[in-house]
Design a protein around this motif. Structure first.
Motif, PDB file in Angstrom:
ATOM      1  N   MET A 123      13.144 -17.702  -4.086  1.00 42.20           N
ATOM      2  CA  MET A 123      12.046 -17.793  -3.001  1.00 42.20           C
ATOM      3  C   MET A 123      10.955 -18.680  -3.358  1.00 42.20           C
ATOM      4  O   MET A 123      10.672 -19.389  -2.458  1.00 42.20           O
ATOM      5  CB  MET A 123      11.297 -16.366  -2.733  1.00 42.20           C
ATOM      6  N   LEU A 124      10.516 -19.088  -4.565  1.00 43.30           N
ATOM      7  CA  LEU A 124       9.576 -20.064  -4.858  1.00 43.30           C
ATOM      8  C   LEU A 124      10.123 -21.547  -4.529  1.00 43.30           C
ATOM      9  O   LEU A 124       9.470 -22.387  -3.983  1.00 43.30           O
ATOM     10  CB  LEU A 124       9.314 -20.025  -6.297  1.00 43.30           C
ATOM     11  N   ASP A 125      11.432 -21.732  -4.765  1.00 43.99           N
ATOM     12  CA  ASP A 125      12.030 -22.831  -4.366  1.00 43.99           C
ATOM     13  C   ASP A 125      12.096 -23.042  -2.668  1.00 43.99           C
ATOM     14  O   ASP A 125      11.591 -24.042  -2.329  1.00 43.99           O
ATOM     15  CB  ASP A 125      13.493 -23.157  -4.806  1.00 43.99           C
ATOM     16  N   VAL A 126      12.493 -21.896  -1.934  1.00 38.49           N
ATOM     17  CA  VAL A 126      12.625 -22.069  -0.520  1.00 38.49           C
ATOM     18  C   VAL A 126      11.380 -22.129  -0.100  1.00 38.49           C
ATOM     19  O   VAL A 126      11.132 -22.857   1.031  1.00 38.49           O
ATOM     20  CB  VAL A 126      12.929 -20.742  -0.240  1.00 38.49           C
ATOM     21  N   LEU A 127      10.099 -21.506  -0.408  1.00 40.64           N
ATOM     22  CA  LEU A 127       8.842 -21.586  -0.198  1.00 40.64           C
ATOM     23  C   LEU A 127       8.068 -22.934  -0.239  1.00 40.64           C
ATOM     24  O   LEU A 127       6.929 -22.995   0.329  1.00 40.64           O
ATOM     25  CB  LEU A 127       7.972 -20.269  -0.571  1.00 40.64           C
ATOM     26  N   GLY A 128       8.548 -23.718  -1.207  1.00 37.61           N
ATOM     27  CA  GLY A 128       7.657 -24.968  -1.475  1.00 37.61           C
ATOM     28  C   GLY A 128       6.874 -24.580  -2.515  1.00 37.61           C
ATOM     29  O   GLY A 128       5.705 -25.363  -2.327  1.00 37.61           O
ATOM     30  N   PHE A 129       7.149 -23.776  -3.607  1.00 43.31           N
ATOM     31  CA  PHE A 129       6.071 -23.532  -4.313  1.00 43.31           C
ATOM     32  C   PHE A 129       5.416 -24.475  -5.508  1.00 43.31           C
ATOM     33  O   PHE A 129       4.543 -24.786  -5.755  1.00 43.31           O
ATOM     34  CB  PHE A 129       6.397 -22.257  -5.246  1.00 43.31           C
ATOM     35  N   ALA A 130       6.602 -25.213  -5.839  1.00 44.54           N
ATOM     36  CA  ALA A 130       6.213 -26.282  -6.820  1.00 44.54           C
ATOM     37  C   ALA A 130       5.229 -27.437  -6.607  1.00 44.54           C
ATOM     38  O   ALA A 130       4.246 -27.688  -7.248  1.00 44.54           O
ATOM     39  CB  ALA A 130       7.613 -27.116  -7.289  1.00 44.54           C
ATOM     40  N   PRO A 131       5.247 -28.131  -5.375  1.00 39.44           N
ATOM     41  CA  PRO A 131       4.127 -29.111  -4.800  1.00 39.44           C
ATOM     42  C   PRO A 131       2.784 -28.176  -4.559  1.00 39.44           C
ATOM     43  O   PRO A 131       1.759 -28.679  -4.861  1.00 39.44           O
ATOM     44  CB  PRO A 131       4.618 -29.342  -3.593  1.00 39.44           C
ATOM     45  N   GLY A 177      23.614 -21.671  12.824  1.00 36.40           N
ATOM     46  CA  GLY A 177      23.949 -22.977  12.240  1.00 36.40           C
ATOM     47  C   GLY A 177      23.567 -23.201  10.826  1.00 36.40           C
ATOM     48  O   GLY A 177      23.537 -24.301  10.274  1.00 36.40           O
ATOM     49  N   ALA A 178      23.359 -21.978  10.193  1.00 34.70           N
ATOM     50  CA  ALA A 178      22.968 -21.966   8.750  1.00 34.70           C
ATOM     51  C   ALA A 178      24.002 -22.745   7.847  1.00 34.70           C
ATOM     52  O   ALA A 178      25.079 -22.440   7.747  1.00 34.70           O
ATOM     53  CB  ALA A 178      22.664 -20.533   8.216  1.00 34.70           C
ATOM     54  N   ARG A 179      23.573 -23.658   6.990  1.00 37.33           N
ATOM     55  CA  ARG A 179      24.365 -24.128   5.912  1.00 37.33           C
ATOM     56  C   ARG A 179      24.101 -23.524   4.692  1.00 37.33           C
ATOM     57  O   ARG A 179      24.903 -23.656   3.872  1.00 37.33           O
ATOM     58  CB  ARG A 179      23.955 -25.722   5.911  1.00 37.33           C
ATOM     59  N   THR A 180      22.944 -23.026   4.451  1.00 32.64           N
ATOM     60  CA  THR A 180      22.291 -22.378   3.066  1.00 32.64           C
ATOM     61  C   THR A 180      21.931 -21.033   3.759  1.00 32.64           C
ATOM     62  O   THR A 180      20.985 -20.977   4.657  1.00 32.64           O
ATOM     63  CB  THR A 180      21.343 -23.157   2.307  1.00 32.64           C
ATOM     64  N   ASP A 183      15.446 -25.708   9.226  1.00 30.69           N
ATOM     65  CA  ASP A 183      16.357 -27.055   8.824  1.00 30.69           C
ATOM     66  C   ASP A 183      17.607 -26.651   8.132  1.00 30.69           C
ATOM     67  O   ASP A 183      18.029 -27.042   6.941  1.00 30.69           O
ATOM     68  CB  ASP A 183      15.555 -27.655   7.865  1.00 30.69           C
ATOM     69  N   GLY A 184      18.178 -25.726   8.809  1.00 30.13           N
ATOM     70  CA  GLY A 184      19.717 -25.408   8.311  1.00 30.13           C
ATOM     71  C   GLY A 184      19.485 -24.031   7.002  1.00 30.13           C
ATOM     72  O   GLY A 184      20.761 -23.775   6.591  1.00 30.13           O
ATOM     73  N   ALA A 198       5.360 -19.249   5.398  1.00 34.69           N
ATOM     74  CA  ALA A 198       5.496 -20.455   4.710  1.00 34.69           C
ATOM     75  C   ALA A 198       6.134 -21.653   5.854  1.00 34.69           C
ATOM     76  O   ALA A 198       6.056 -22.949   5.451  1.00 34.69           O
ATOM     77  CB  ALA A 198       6.576 -20.656   3.736  1.00 34.69           C
ATOM     78  N   GLY A 199       6.301 -21.365   7.276  1.00 36.41           N
ATOM     79  CA  GLY A 199       6.666 -22.159   7.806  1.00 36.41           C
ATOM     80  C   GLY A 199       8.091 -22.001   8.731  1.00 36.41           C
ATOM     81  O   GLY A 199       8.390 -22.819   9.674  1.00 36.41           O
ATOM     82  N   PHE A 200       8.871 -21.142   8.250  1.00 33.28           N
ATOM     83  CA  PHE A 200      10.293 -20.938   8.874  1.00 33.28           C
ATOM     84  C   PHE A 200       9.890 -20.093  10.280  1.00 33.28           C
ATOM     85  O   PHE A 200       8.878 -19.548  10.491  1.00 33.28           O
ATOM     86  CB  PHE A 200      10.944 -19.856   7.953  1.00 33.28           C
ATOM     87  N   GLU A 201      11.010 -20.328  10.949  1.00 33.62           N
ATOM     88  CA  GLU A 201      10.790 -19.646  12.473  1.00 33.62           C
ATOM     89  C   GLU A 201      11.494 -18.213  12.276  1.00 33.62           C
ATOM     90  O   GLU A 201      12.525 -18.048  11.554  1.00 33.62           O
ATOM     91  CB  GLU A 201      11.783 -20.452  13.478  1.00 33.62           C
ATOM     92  N   ARG A 202      10.685 -17.280  13.008  1.00 31.82           N
ATOM     93  CA  ARG A 202      11.386 -15.780  12.965  1.00 31.82           C
ATOM     94  C   ARG A 202      12.329 -15.705  14.026  1.00 31.82           C
ATOM     95  O   ARG A 202      11.963 -16.125  15.134  1.00 31.82           O
ATOM     96  CB  ARG A 202      10.162 -14.997  13.185  1.00 31.82           C
ATOM     97  N   ARG A 203      13.405 -15.350  13.664  1.00 33.25           N
ATOM     98  CA  ARG A 203      14.362 -15.055  14.767  1.00 33.25           C
ATOM     99  C   ARG A 203      14.679 -13.562  14.597  1.00 33.25           C
ATOM    100  O   ARG A 203      14.714 -12.843  13.454  1.00 33.25           O
ATOM    101  CB  ARG A 203      15.648 -15.781  14.702  1.00 33.25           C
TER     102      ARG A 203
END
Length: 377
Positions: free
Chosen positions: A274-282, A131-134, A89-90, A64-69
């Protein structure tokens, strides 16, 4: 509509989980897309591989576009392993199975009494360092039943026996716990929003607790289950019993309890998070048909698994949903109640389970062709 034609406004969203043992969620999306476009080459298809917090959660976030670390951490048997997490993005998506999962055990080797979640704590620390905030902490697929004690130790907690010595790794050693000292916990834990994402709501101990329900999957004998249940009950009495019966406390060998009682985590069904995090709604808003699925559509699916979460959200938005699966063990009325119009099982195309799994990719493309003909032409 003539055969092969498709409405100009048709847009399919493929939001399926992995087919365990056969295809990753990304591969499922690729195969379904290929099958749909074999019938309708111009069809608009959007793919959003999903996961419910268990193994495959990081891969879904990366798709979904996150960076793999990656980080080198302690595996469940104490050996070093490479574990991945996702970051954007944090927000970090941390999957405990990456550090402490069954996939890190050699074939046929289990360690139900001694396997540790220490590496999961190291992975959380890596997310804090980034630096994660969530932090979305997906828990499932564990090799461990230590109540999260290893995880907390990696974050600075001390678990001591009556001699003032650290207790050993794993759940069984917690029977000797005398002191739980949380004063050294990494202070950054209090500054982040930690979401415990799980598809199970079991308590820590008892008939529906982590040892009784999930211990046998990790090699625990009936005697081991009794040992672990008593040890975790004692651990909770020392650390704080308030959260032991909370939903999710028993997730992933009780790591849920450790996160709830000591890290201030909040529990949410994994698929919702995960649906929230992945941007499922749009993505759902753009779709006219949703295709979801997983390896086995069965009773467990209805209790917080990814397809049920996708279907519930789609139904609430008035979108039609069909499913693909390796095997189907739900009657049409149960599918209907879950919001799934129809399910396409690979075993309907290849009854031999072994062949169905080994040929899952091509079979899934054929199933997707049928969906295109039945719902889009």
């Amino acid at each position: 509509m003539t055969d092969g034609a498709v409405s100009q406004s048709a847009r399919v969203l493929v939001a399926a989980d992995k087919f365990k043992g056969s295809l990753t969620a990304v591969q499922v999306a690729e195969r379904v897309t290929a099958g749909l476009r074999r019938v309708l080459p111009e069809l608009e298809v959007e793919t959003l591989p999903v996961a419910d917090g268990g193994d495959g959660t990081v891969a879904a976030a990366v798709a979904a576009g996150f960076e793999r670390r990656e980080a080198r951490v302690t595996g469940p048997l104490g050996e070093p392993v490479t574990a991945a997490y996702a970051f954007r993005d944090g927000t970090a998506v941390v999957e405990m199975a990456e550090a402490s999962g069954l996939q890190h055990l050699p074939p046929g080797v289990f360690a139900p009494l001694t396997a540790t979640t220490y590496g999961s704590g190291e992975l959380l620390r890596a997310a804090l360092d980034a630096g994660a905030r969530t932090i979305v902490f997906g828990v499932g697929g564990s090799a461990t039943t230590d109540g999260g004690a290893g995880m907390l130790a990696a974050l600075g907690a001390r678990f001591l026996d009556t001699q003032g010595q650290p207790v050993g790794p794993g759940g069984a050693a917690l029977a000797g716990l005398a002191v739980a000292d949380l004063s050294g916990l990494d202070p950054r834990v209090k500054e982040v929003r930690l979401v415990l994402a799980s598809d199970v709501d079991n308590p820590l101990t008892g008939p529906k607790g982590a040892p009784a329900v999930y211990g046998p999957q990790k090699g625990a004998t009936p005697e081991d289950v009794a040992t672990l249940d008593a040890a975790l009950a004692h651990y909770a009495a020392v650390l704080g019993p308030d959260q032991a019966a909370s939903p999710g406390a028993g997730a992933a060998g009780g790591i849920g309890y450790g996160a709830l009682v000591a890290l201030g985590a909040s529990f949410r069904p994994g698929i919702e998070v995960m649906l929230d995090v992945l941007g499922f709604a749009p993505a759902l808003e753009r779709a006219t048909l949703v295709i979801t699925g997983e390896g086995s559509l069965d009773e467990q699916t209805l209790h917080g698994k990814a397809p049920a979460g996708v279907a519930a959200a789609a139904r609430a938005a008035g979108k039609e949903v069909v499913a693909v699966c390796g095997r189907l063990a739900l009657p049409p009325e149960a599918l209907g109640r879950a919001g799934i119009r129809r399910a396409y099982a690979l075993t309907a195309l290849e009854p031999d389970p072994a062949k169905s799994m080994s040929q899952a990719g091509p079979l899934l493309e054929r199933a997707a062709e049928s969906i295109a003909r039945d719902f889009l032409t």
